[in-house]
Scaffold this active site. Structure first.
Site, PDB file in Angstrom:
ATOM      1  N   PHE A   1      51.279  23.141  12.946  1.00 15.62           N
ATOM      2  CA  PHE A   1      51.313  21.166  13.215  1.00 15.62           C
ATOM      3  C   PHE A   1      49.588  20.762  12.929  1.00 15.62           C
ATOM      4  O   PHE A   1      49.116  21.540  13.624  1.00 15.62           O
ATOM      5  CB  PHE A   1      52.099  20.397  14.079  1.00 15.62           C
TER       6      PHE A   1
ATOM      7  N   GLY B   1      42.814  22.592  11.646  1.00 17.33           N
ATOM      8  CA  GLY B   1      43.058  22.236  12.513  1.00 17.33           C
ATOM      9  C   GLY B   1      44.042  23.179  13.145  1.00 17.33           C
ATOM     10  O   GLY B   1      43.730  23.842  12.530  1.00 17.33           O
ATOM     11  N   CYS B   2      45.550  22.612  13.350  1.00 18.65           N
ATOM     12  CA  CYS B   2      46.019  24.199  14.114  1.00 18.65           C
ATOM     13  C   CYS B   2      46.546  24.533  13.075  1.00 18.65           C
ATOM     14  O   CYS B   2      47.698  25.786  13.429  1.00 18.65           O
ATOM     15  CB  CYS B   2      46.662  23.261  15.134  1.00 18.65           C
ATOM     16  N   TYR B   3      47.139  24.211  11.714  1.00 21.79           N
ATOM     17  CA  TYR B   3      47.683  25.046  10.840  1.00 21.79           C
ATOM     18  C   TYR B   3      46.875  25.526  10.031  1.00 21.79           C
ATOM     19  O   TYR B   3      47.401  26.291   8.944  1.00 21.79           O
ATOM     20  CB  TYR B   3      48.235  24.079  10.541  1.00 21.79           C
ATOM     21  N   ALA B   4      45.441  25.875  10.336  1.00 19.62           N
ATOM     22  CA  ALA B   4      44.864  26.319   9.305  1.00 19.62           C
ATOM     23  C   ALA B   4      44.930  27.846   9.056  1.00 19.62           C
ATOM     24  O   ALA B   4      44.394  28.540   8.293  1.00 19.62           O
ATOM     25  CB  ALA B   4      43.228  26.075   9.589  1.00 19.62           C
TER      26      ALA B   4
END
Length: 363
Positions: A347, A150-153
């Site tokens: 996050f 997701g967005c924190y990768a």
């Protein structure tokens, strides 16, 4: 020992779509009228997004049916296979564009490690091998894939690059993140889907991380800190369905972030041995997320302006988004910023909060 981010570059698909056009598409796709259509209009106005990019032209005009069927119900709705075929066709172009732009102070043949990141598509042989061929990387380059985080990768990718460069000062790591979120549009009238449809766009970003600084502005990876908030487990999820990847994004996500972000950043400060942040690169997961973080950290919108601008111009592109923000922040640095500290936040599913302390080092 530390690693250094020496360059960041980005790329987007050719279709730049106004948020109003996406709204019009969604009203037609969900067959909304009256009060229901008005509620969706309110949601789209509240996002703070003016435009997004997509590999699908259909969102741009009611006259175009490039990907979705030309009928009111969009049936037969594209299958997961059809969506991933589109990913395989389009994602590599964005990756190559971003990577070539990032390879400024480092030549392709000097890259020792390649890290690829995505949660919106996969295939094998994959993007990593295609990048080896198209960029002219060495066939023995060491490859790592980070998927479905997701967005924190991007933070995980930078942490892997940091570990590689700390172990080997001669390492030169290329990180490439790509997401085609718009190919996974879901037409069920569920609040979580409606919110996801209102936020996400497509893009790619590439970063070069090295064991030694280069001439110019470098970002030294001073420390990282991650926290898992299990009370947010159900509020953000990403699962594979029969009709694409199903993004579940709850309106309660900002509340979970609000409850933990202050303690998270204090732990990062303590770990890094510094007493304050001078600059901020915060993942714009949504307008309200940015607002609650600003309140909790006691910073102004102006201090976090780059995040607001990226959200407005591109929407949330999942993993590359924080790199779009970081690039815009990094571009304004000069020799006078040497030694100053930058806070990075992102996050994702879990609910996971990732933080990163970068120190500006100019040569």
């Amino acid at each position: 020992m530390n690693a250094y981010i020496t360059s960041i570059a980005t790329s987007n698909p050719r279709f730049k779509i106004k948020q109003q056009d996406v709204l019009d598409f969604m009203i037609r796709a969900h067959q909304l009228k009256g009060v229901d259509a008005d509620k969706l209009r309110v949601l789209y106005r509240a996002t703070g997004i003016l435009s997004r990019y997509s590999v699908i032209e259909d969102y741009q005009s009611s006259l175009v049916r490039q990907f979705f069927p030309d009928n009111k119900k969009l049936e037969p709705f594209p299958s997961t296979q059809e969506r991933l075929e589109l990913f395989q066709q389009e994602a590599i172009t964005l990756c190559v564009e971003a990577a070539k732009r990032a390879l400024t102070t480092t030549r392709a043949e000097q890259i020792t490690h390649l890290i690829t990141v995505s949660c919106t598509g996969m295939y094998a042989p994959g993007i990593d091998i295609e990048l080896v061929d198209r960029l002219g990387l060495n066939s023995h380059v060491e490859r790592t894939g980070i998927n479905f985080m997701g967005c924190y990768a991007a933070f995980n990718a930078i942490k892997v690059a940091d570990a590689i460069c700390t172990a080997n000062k001669g390492a030169k790591v290329l990180v490439v993140c790509v997401e085609l979120c718009s190919i996974h549009f879901q037409k069920k009238a569920m609040d979580d889907y409606m919110l996801a449809n209102a936020l996400f766009g497509d893009g790619a970003a590439a970063v070069v991380v090295t064991g030694k600084p280069v001439t110019g502005v470098n970002l030294k990876t001073t420390s990282f800190f991650s926290e898992l908030f299990r009370n947010g487990h159900e509020h953000m999820a990403w699962k594979i369905g029969n009709f694409g990847f199903e993004m579940r994004l709850s309106s309660y996500v900002p509340d979970v972030i609000e409850s933990g972000v202050r303690l998270l950043t204090q732990k990062l400060l303590d770990k890094g041995g510094v007493d304050k942040f001078d600059y901020f690169a915060i993942h714009p997961g949504g307008k309200r997320i940015l607002q609650v973080i600003e309140k909790e950290l006691g910073i102004s919108k102006r201090e976090n302006q780059e995040a607001h601008d990226i959200l407005s111009e591109y929407g949330n592109m999942s993993s590359p988004t924080i790199l779009f923000v970081l690039k815009r922040v990094m571009d304004k640095f000069n020799m006078e910023d040497n030694g100053k500290n930058l806070l990075g936040l992102a996050f994702g599913p879990g609910l996971t909060l990732e933080s990163m302390l970068l120190t500006i080092e100019s040569h």
